[in-house]
Design a protein around this motif. Structure first.
Motif, short mmCIF file in Angstrom:
data_model
loop_
_atom_site.label_atom_id
_atom_site.label_comp_id
_atom_site.label_asym_id
_atom_site.label_seq_id
_atom_site.Cartn_x
_atom_site.Cartn_y
_atom_site.Cartn_z
N ILE A 1 5.02 4.06 4.38
CA ILE A 1 4.74 5.34 5.08
C ILE A 1 5.02 6.31 4.13
N ASP A 2 4.19 7.23 3.87
CA ASP A 2 4.50 8.48 2.98
C ASP A 2 5.34 9.48 3.47
N LYS A 3 6.24 10.04 2.74
CA LYS A 3 7.06 11.11 3.06
C LYS A 3 6.73 12.16 4.01
N LEU B 1 0.59 -1.16 0.00
CA LEU B 1 0.07 -0.01 0.35
C LEU B 1 0.91 1.29 0.08
N ASP B 2 0.66 2.27 -1.12
CA ASP B 2 1.46 3.15 -1.28
C ASP B 2 0.79 4.43 -0.73
N ASP B 3 1.69 5.40 -0.31
CA ASP B 3 1.23 6.65 0.28
C ASP B 3 0.35 6.47 1.39
N ALA B 4 0.55 5.44 2.33
CA ALA B 4 -0.18 5.25 3.31
C ALA B 4 -0.44 6.25 4.39
N ALA C 1 9.61 2.99 5.10
CA ALA C 1 9.67 4.42 4.90
C ALA C 1 10.02 5.24 3.80
N GLU C 2 9.21 6.01 3.23
CA GLU C 2 9.48 6.44 2.00
C GLU C 2 9.94 8.04 2.05
N GLY C 3 10.77 8.59 1.62
CA GLY C 3 11.31 9.93 1.41
C GLY C 3 12.00 10.29 2.66
MG MG Z 1 4.65 6.30 -2.21
#
Ligand code: MG
Ligand code: C2E
Ligand code: MG
Ligand code: MG
Length: 285
Positions: A200-202, A177-180, A235-237
Motif C-alpha cells: 500500500i503506497d505511502k 505489487l508495488d505502489d498499489a 504498508a509502505e511509508g
Molecule cells: Mg513502493
C-alpha cells in the motif's frame, strides 16, 4: 516579424531537444561507468511485523555510491535507467550483493525475504531468472528473494510475463505489487499475475485519519486484500506510531517506513538488528 519569431522558436526548440539528448547521452555514459566500477549498491529497509516485533524481510533500494562517498538517490537516475534499459544490468549488479548479504544475515534457514524492485522488461524474457539461478547456492533459498513490480508501468506482453513468472513461482519466488492504488495496472495485474502481496503506497498512509476520499481508497485496498484470502499486505511509508496502530486495526501488520528504519547499507543493517528489538518496541503499540 512573426515568421522570424516562429523561426527563432523553432531553433530554440531544436536546441532544447539537442540539449536534452546530450544530457541523456551523458547520463547513459555515466551509468555505464558506474556499472563498470560496481557503484550501484543495495540499501535495505526493514519490513517489521508490528505485533510480533520481528523483521519479516527488507526492501532492496538501489543507491549509486560514488568513490568519494557521494550517494545519488534513485529519482536522479532510475527513471532514465528504466527507459534506457540500463536498469537490467543495474538490477543484476544489485542481486550479486543481495544474495551475499542474505548469507551475511544468516537468513538462509528462515522465511525472511529481500524484496527486489523489477520493471516489466524483466518479465519479457528469462534473463533475470537465469541470473538468479546462477547465483543460487546452499546458503540461501529461493524464498529468501521476492520481486516487486510497480503498477505505475504498463506490462506490454502480459502473456509472456505470466510465462516468465511461472518459473519464479515454481521455485518459490513471490511477486509483490508495488505502489498499489496509484497506477492503472492494479487489479488486473493482481488477477493475472498471481500477486502474493500488495504494498500500500505511502500516499494512502499519509492521509490516514485526514482525507475521507483517499481513506476510502485505502479501506477498499485493504478490503480487497482481505477478501482475496491469500493476499497479504505491506504498508509502505509509515512514519508514526498512530499510523502503525490504525493499520493494525485494519489487519495490516507488516510495516515498512521511517517509524522503524530508513534504508541502510548492509553494515548498518547488521548493527541495527542488534538494537532493533528496543527500537521496534518503542515504535509499536
Ligand atoms: Mg513502493
Ligand atoms: P518504492 O519501490 O515505492 O520504494 C519506497 C520508497 O519510499 C523508497 O524511496 C523509500 O526510501 C521510501 N520510504 C520508505 N519509507 C518511507 C517513509 O516512512 N517516509 C518517506 N518519506 N519515504 C519512505 P527510494 O529509496 O528513494 O526509492 C524511490 C523509488 O525508486 C522506489 O520506490 C522505486 O520505485 C525506485 N527504485 C529504488 N530502487 C530500485 C531498483 O533497484 N530498481 C528499480 N527498478 N527501481 C528502484
Ligand atoms: Mg518498491
Ligand atoms: Mg512508493
Amino acid at each position: 516579424i512573426s515568421l522570424g519569431i516562429g523561426f527563432l522558436i523553432g531553433i530554440l526548440l531544436v536546441m532544447g531537444m539537442q540539449w536534452l539528448l546530450s544530457q541523456n547521452q551523458t547520463l547513459e555514459a555515466l551509468i555505464k561507468q558506474g556499472l563498470d566500477k560496481h557503484e550501484f549498491k543495495p540499501f535495505y529497509q526493514p519490513i517489521v511485523h508490528s505485533k510480533s516485533g520481528k523483521i519479516v524481510g527488507c526492501e532492496v533500494l538501489v543507491r549509486w555510491v560514488k568513490k568519494d562517498g557521494t550517494i545519488i538517490p534513485p529519482y536522479q537516475f532510475i527513471p532514465f535507467a528504466e527507459d534506457s534499459g540500463l536498469i537490467l544490468p543495474i538490477t543484476e549488479q544489485l542481486l550479486y550483493r543481495v544474495v551475499r548479504d542474505i548469507q551475511t544475515l544468516n537468513w538462509g534457514d528462515t522465511d525472511k525475504f529481500m524484496s527486489v524492485n523489477i520493471v516489466p522488461e524483466h518479465l519479457q524474457n528469462d534473463d533475470l531468472f537465469h541470473t538468479i539461478e546462477s547465483l543460487k547456492n546452499d546458503h540461501w533459498q529461493y524464498h529468501n528473494l521476492s520481486l516487486e513490480i510497480t503498477e505505475r508501468r504498463k506490462i506490454e506482453d502480459l502473456a509472456q510475463a505470466k510465462k516468465t513468472l511461472e518459473k519464479f513461482y515454481d521455485v518459490g519466488i513471490e511477486l509483490k505489487l508495488d505502489d498499489a492504488g496509484t497506477g492503472y495496472g492494479g487489479f488486473a495485474y493482481v488477477q493475472e499475475l498471481k500477486i502474493s502481496t500488495i504494498k500500500i503506497d505511502k500516499m494512502f498512509i499519509d492521509v490516514i485519519g485526514t482525507d475521507d476520499m483517499k481513506n476510502s481508497v485505502l479501506s477498499s485496498i485493504i478490503a480487497f486484500a482481505n477478501e482475496a484470502s491469500s493476499m497479504k499486505t505491506i504498508a509502505e511509508g509509515v512514519e508514526t506510531r498512530e499510523q502503525v496502530e490504525l493499520l493494525a486495526k485494519h489487519g495490516v501488520y507488516k510495516i515498512q517506513g521511517y517509524v522503524y528504519a530508513k534504508p541502510m547499507p548492509i553494515e548498518e543493517l547488521v548493527e541495527w538488528k542488534k538494537i532493533a528489538k528496543n527500537l521496534i518496541a518503542m515504535a509499536s503499540h
